[in-house]
Design a protein around this motif. Structure first.
Motif, PDB file in Angstrom:
ATOM      1  N   ARG A   1       0.808  -1.215   0.000  1.00  0.00           N
ATOM      2  CA  ARG A   1       0.000   0.000   0.000  1.00  0.00           C
ATOM      3  C   ARG A   1       0.846   1.273   0.000  1.00  0.00           C
ATOM      4  O   ARG A   1       0.543   2.225  -0.701  1.00  0.00           O
ATOM      5  N   TYR A   2       1.934   1.277   0.769  1.00  0.00           N
ATOM      6  CA  TYR A   2       2.719   2.512   0.945  1.00  0.00           C
ATOM      7  C   TYR A   2       4.088   2.472   0.278  1.00  0.00           C
ATOM      8  O   TYR A   2       4.867   3.413   0.435  1.00  0.00           O
ATOM      9  N   ASN A   3       4.397   1.401  -0.461  1.00  0.00           N
ATOM     10  CA  ASN A   3       5.721   1.267  -1.093  1.00  0.00           C
ATOM     11  C   ASN A   3       6.838   1.501  -0.076  1.00  0.00           C
ATOM     12  O   ASN A   3       7.796   2.221  -0.338  1.00  0.00           O
ATOM     13  N   GLN A   4       6.698   0.887   1.071  1.00  0.00           N
ATOM     14  CA  GLN A   4       7.625   1.072   2.184  1.00  0.00           C
ATOM     15  C   GLN A   4       8.781   0.087   2.111  1.00  0.00           C
ATOM     16  O   GLN A   4       8.569  -1.113   2.075  1.00  0.00           O
ATOM     17  N   SER A   5      10.005   0.601   2.085  1.00  0.00           N
ATOM     18  CA  SER A   5      11.188  -0.252   2.173  1.00  0.00           C
ATOM     19  C   SER A   5      11.406  -0.643   3.624  1.00  0.00           C
ATOM     20  O   SER A   5      11.075   0.115   4.536  1.00  0.00           O
ATOM     21  N   MET A   6      11.983  -1.834   3.830  1.00  0.00           N
ATOM     22  CA  MET A   6      12.255  -2.276   5.192  1.00  0.00           C
ATOM     23  C   MET A   6      13.157  -3.493   5.211  1.00  0.00           C
ATOM     24  O   MET A   6      13.252  -4.216   4.221  1.00  0.00           O
ATOM     25  N   VAL A   7      13.801  -3.687   6.345  1.00  0.00           N
ATOM     26  CA  VAL A   7      14.538  -4.911   6.632  1.00  0.00           C
ATOM     27  C   VAL A   7      13.701  -5.693   7.641  1.00  0.00           C
ATOM     28  O   VAL A   7      13.291  -5.144   8.666  1.00  0.00           O
ATOM     29  N   LEU A   8      13.449  -6.947   7.339  1.00  0.00           N
ATOM     30  CA  LEU A   8      12.718  -7.828   8.245  1.00  0.00           C
ATOM     31  C   LEU A   8      13.725  -8.810   8.831  1.00  0.00           C
ATOM     32  O   LEU A   8      14.086  -9.800   8.199  1.00  0.00           O
ATOM     33  N   ASP A   9      14.209  -8.496  10.017  1.00  0.00           N
ATOM     34  CA  ASP A   9      15.242  -9.296  10.681  1.00  0.00           C
ATOM     35  C   ASP A   9      14.558 -10.405  11.469  1.00  0.00           C
ATOM     36  O   ASP A   9      13.965 -10.172  12.518  1.00  0.00           O
ATOM     37  N   MET A  10      14.659 -11.616  10.949  1.00  0.00           N
ATOM     38  CA  MET A  10      13.997 -12.769  11.549  1.00  0.00           C
ATOM     39  C   MET A  10      14.966 -13.620  12.360  1.00  0.00           C
ATOM     40  O   MET A  10      14.688 -14.779  12.667  1.00  0.00           O
ATOM     41  N   SER A  11      16.098 -13.050  12.729  1.00  0.00           N
ATOM     42  CA  SER A  11      17.153 -13.823  13.385  1.00  0.00           C
ATOM     43  C   SER A  11      16.752 -14.363  14.758  1.00  0.00           C
ATOM     44  O   SER A  11      17.349 -15.327  15.230  1.00  0.00           O
ATOM     45  N   GLN A  12      15.756 -13.779  15.371  1.00  0.00           N
ATOM     46  CA  GLN A  12      15.346 -14.247  16.689  1.00  0.00           C
ATOM     47  C   GLN A  12      14.126 -15.165  16.642  1.00  0.00           C
ATOM     48  O   GLN A  12      13.630 -15.585  17.677  1.00  0.00           O
ATOM     49  N   PHE A  13      13.664 -15.483  15.438  1.00  0.00           N
ATOM     50  CA  PHE A  13      12.541 -16.402  15.285  1.00  0.00           C
ATOM     51  C   PHE A  13      13.031 -17.846  15.372  1.00  0.00           C
ATOM     52  O   PHE A  13      14.142 -18.160  14.939  1.00  0.00           O
ATOM     53  N   LEU A  14      12.182 -18.725  15.858  1.00  0.00           N
ATOM     54  CA  LEU A  14      12.410 -20.160  15.731  1.00  0.00           C
ATOM     55  C   LEU A  14      12.221 -20.522  14.254  1.00  0.00           C
ATOM     56  O   LEU A  14      11.507 -19.822  13.529  1.00  0.00           O
ATOM     57  N   PRO A  15      12.831 -21.602  13.781  1.00  0.00           N
ATOM     58  CA  PRO A  15      12.655 -21.977  12.368  1.00  0.00           C
ATOM     59  C   PRO A  15      11.189 -22.078  11.940  1.00  0.00           C
ATOM     60  O   PRO A  15      10.823 -21.631  10.855  1.00  0.00           O
ATOM     61  N   SER A  16      10.335 -22.647  12.768  1.00  0.00           N
ATOM     62  CA  SER A  16       8.917 -22.770  12.421  1.00  0.00           C
ATOM     63  C   SER A  16       8.245 -21.395  12.338  1.00  0.00           C
ATOM     64  O   SER A  16       7.384 -21.164  11.486  1.00  0.00           O
ATOM     65  N   GLN A  17       8.632 -20.475  13.226  1.00  0.00           N
ATOM     66  CA  GLN A  17       8.084 -19.115  13.187  1.00  0.00           C
ATOM     67  C   GLN A  17       8.533 -18.393  11.920  1.00  0.00           C
ATOM     68  O   GLN A  17       7.754 -17.681  11.285  1.00  0.00           O
ATOM     69  N   ARG A  18       9.794 -18.568  11.559  1.00  0.00           N
ATOM     70  CA  ARG A  18      10.343 -17.931  10.355  1.00  0.00           C
ATOM     71  C   ARG A  18       9.607 -18.445   9.117  1.00  0.00           C
ATOM     72  O   ARG A  18       9.207 -17.668   8.252  1.00  0.00           O
ATOM     73  N   SER A  19       9.402 -19.743   9.048  1.00  0.00           N
ATOM     74  CA  SER A  19       8.689 -20.324   7.896  1.00  0.00           C
ATOM     75  C   SER A  19       7.285 -19.767   7.787  1.00  0.00           C
ATOM     76  O   SER A  19       6.844 -19.365   6.706  1.00  0.00           O
ATOM     77  N   ARG A  20       6.557 -19.734   8.898  1.00  0.00           N
ATOM     78  CA  ARG A  20       5.184 -19.218   8.891  1.00  0.00           C
ATOM     79  C   ARG A  20       5.172 -17.743   8.486  1.00  0.00           C
ATOM     80  O   ARG A  20       4.332 -17.316   7.686  1.00  0.00           O
ATOM     81  N   PHE A  21       6.101 -16.949   9.019  1.00  0.00           N
ATOM     82  CA  PHE A  21       6.166 -15.523   8.693  1.00  0.00           C
ATOM     83  C   PHE A  21       6.394 -15.325   7.198  1.00  0.00           C
ATOM     84  O   PHE A  21       5.704 -14.537   6.549  1.00  0.00           O
ATOM     85  N   VAL A  22       7.366 -16.038   6.630  1.00  0.00           N
ATOM     86  CA  VAL A  22       7.706 -15.873   5.213  1.00  0.00           C
ATOM     87  C   VAL A  22       6.534 -16.288   4.329  1.00  0.00           C
ATOM     88  O   VAL A  22       6.188 -15.591   3.372  1.00  0.00           O
ATOM     89  N   ILE A  23       5.890 -17.392   4.652  1.00  0.00           N
ATOM     90  CA  ILE A  23       4.738 -17.837   3.865  1.00  0.00           C
ATOM     91  C   ILE A  23       3.619 -16.807   3.924  1.00  0.00           C
ATOM     92  O   ILE A  23       3.066 -16.407   2.891  1.00  0.00           O
ATOM     93  N   ASP A  24       3.267 -16.362   5.126  1.00  0.00           N
ATOM     94  CA  ASP A  24       2.195 -15.370   5.270  1.00  0.00           C
ATOM     95  C   ASP A  24       2.538 -14.079   4.541  1.00  0.00           C
ATOM     96  O   ASP A  24       1.692 -13.490   3.855  1.00  0.00           O
ATOM     97  N   PHE A  25       3.787 -13.613   4.690  1.00  0.00           N
ATOM     98  CA  PHE A  25       4.224 -12.376   4.049  1.00  0.00           C
ATOM     99  C   PHE A  25       4.125 -12.502   2.527  1.00  0.00           C
ATOM    100  O   PHE A  25       3.547 -11.641   1.857  1.00  0.00           O
ATOM    101  N   CYS A  26       4.688 -13.557   1.978  1.00  0.00           N
ATOM    102  CA  CYS A  26       4.730 -13.715   0.517  1.00  0.00           C
ATOM    103  C   CYS A  26       3.340 -13.883  -0.088  1.00  0.00           C
ATOM    104  O   CYS A  26       3.034 -13.297  -1.134  1.00  0.00           O
ATOM    105  N   GLU A  27       2.488 -14.672   0.551  1.00  0.00           N
ATOM    106  CA  GLU A  27       1.129 -14.843   0.029  1.00  0.00           C
ATOM    107  C   GLU A  27       0.362 -13.528   0.050  1.00  0.00           C
ATOM    108  O   GLU A  27      -0.296 -13.168  -0.929  1.00  0.00           O
TER     109      GLU A  27
END
Length: 161
Positions: free
Chosen positions: A113-139
């Motif tokens: 919506r806002y053409n916002q640039s950002m860094v999404l630092d997922m380094s503190q996520f568990l692997p399962s949390q990272r996978s869910r985040f990436v799937i939800d984000f991309c879809e």
């Protein structure tokens, strides 16, 4: 956004000996190589050039290193006039704002919506949390960009993680 013939012949200077066309900033690119071959350096340089060219970027960073785009090569902060100085970092130890693993879809909608640039630092996520985040984000991003077809560069660092 269509690229004019003149724009497609402009080149970037990403690093010594490599100058791809500016139009490549919005193309799908896979960078594959052996360890320590410069893949992350290439990604950092491409991210910096995209921001300088006013192409919004999202960097999905499972390792927690891309916050460093806000620093110059000597480790000092970017000058305030440099657009990298304002690159927001969500998550990680250098976060401007926290990143919650259930926020993938909401952040994708904000990006679209806002053409916002950002860094999404997922380094503190568990692997399962990272996978869910990436799937939800991309879809959600895919659906949202169908409504707002403006350029966007998405960098998925360390895609095997």
């Amino acid at each position: 956004m269509a690229t004019t013939k003149a724009e497609s012949h402009k080149t970037l200077s990403l690093f010594k000996g490599y100058a791809p066309p500016v139009a490549m900033l919005t193309e799908a690119v896979a960078v594959i190589g052996m360890r320590r071959s410069g893949k992350s350096v290439y990604a950092r340089n491409e991210a910096a050039k995209a921001i300088e060219a006013h192409v919004p970027i999202v960097i999905m960073d499972p390792v927690g290193t891309f916050w460093g785009l806000r620093l110059r090569s000597n480790g000092e902060a970017q000058k305030p006039t440099n657009p990298l100085a304002e690159l927001p970092v969500f998550g990680g130890i250098h976060a401007d704002l926290p990143l919650i693993h259930t926020q993938g879809a909401a952040l994708a909608e904000m990006v679209a919506r806002y053409n916002q640039s950002m860094v999404l630092d997922m380094s503190q996520f568990l692997p399962s949390q990272r996978s869910r985040f990436v799937i939800d984000f991309c879809e959600a991003l895919y659906r949202a960009k169908a409504q707002n077809r403006s350029p966007l560069k998405v960098i998925l660092e360390e895609a095997h993680n």
